[in-house]
Design a protein around this motif. Sequence first.
Motif, PDB file in Angstrom:
ATOM      1  N   LEU A  29       0.825  -1.205   0.000  1.00 25.25           N
ATOM      2  CA  LEU A  29       0.000   0.000   0.000  1.00 25.25           C
ATOM      3  C   LEU A  29       0.861   1.258   0.000  1.00 25.25           C
ATOM      4  N   ARG A  36      -5.125   7.633  -2.653  1.00 26.30           N
ATOM      5  CA  ARG A  36      -5.745   7.014  -1.492  1.00 26.30           C
ATOM      6  C   ARG A  36      -6.655   7.998  -0.773  1.00 26.30           C
ATOM      7  N   CYS A 143     -11.819   5.371   4.982  1.00 33.60           N
ATOM      8  CA  CYS A 143     -10.442   5.628   4.540  1.00 33.60           C
ATOM      9  C   CYS A 143      -9.696   4.348   4.174  1.00 33.60           C
ATOM     10  N   ASP A 144      -8.559   4.545   3.498  1.00 36.71           N
ATOM     11  CA  ASP A 144      -7.626   3.458   3.199  1.00 36.71           C
ATOM     12  C   ASP A 144      -6.488   3.436   4.216  1.00 36.71           C
ATOM     13  N   GLN A 145      -6.202   4.594   4.771  1.00 39.92           N
ATOM     14  CA  GLN A 145      -5.042   4.758   5.647  1.00 39.92           C
ATOM     15  C   GLN A 145      -5.386   5.795   6.715  1.00 39.92           C
ATOM     16  N   LYS A 169      -6.324  -1.536   8.194  1.00 35.66           N
ATOM     17  CA  LYS A 169      -5.902  -0.262   7.597  1.00 35.66           C
ATOM     18  C   LYS A 169      -4.428  -0.019   7.942  1.00 35.66           C
TER      19      LYS A 169
END
Length: 177
Positions: A29, A36, A143-145, A169
Motif C-alpha cells: 500500500l 488514497r 479511509c484506506d489509511q 488499515k
Amino acid sequence: MQEPGVSLGQSLDLPALDSVDTLAQELALLQDKGKRRIAILGSRHVPVVAIHLVELVARSLVQEGHSLLTSGSQGVNAAVIRGALAVDPAKLTVLLPQSLDRQPSEICDLLDRVLHLVEKPEQDDLPLPMASSLCNQEIINRCDQLICLAFHDSETLLASSRTAEDMGKVVSLLYFD
C-alpha cells in the motif's frame, strides 16, 4: 559463544509468521502510487510547531492527489482542513461528531469553506467523547489509511487507531509526548 537464553535455531530478526502477510500488505500500500483516501485525526491541544507540520503534510498529500478525511475540531483536524483547503477543497471531507451549531465558534468559519461536510445532528444528545468515537469510526470506515497524532493518554484517538489496525488499515500513530 552462544548468548544465554537463545538457542542456535532461534532467530531474533524474523517477524512472527502471522505478521508477515500484514507487513507485506502495508508495504504494498505504501508503494502504491494510486490515490488514497487518507484520514488524519488528532488531538485538539497541540504545540504550534506541530500545527504547521500537519498543515504542510495535508497540503502535500492533497497536491499528490490524495483525498483527505478528518473531523471538525480545533488543533490537528483544523490544521488538516486549512492545509487541504489551500490546495484543493474538493479533496477534503469533514465528518462532524454532532451538528454544525454544536461546533466551537472559532472553527465554524473554517468549516463554512468545506465543500464536503457531514453533520450528525442525531448525535447532539450524546456526550462529545462518545459522539467523537462514533465519528472517528465512520471516518475509519471511509479511509484506506489513518494518520493519527495523539498524546499517550488520548483514549478516544488511541482506541480509533486500534480499531483501524483491526480492520487492516495502514495506521501511522505519532505521539506528541
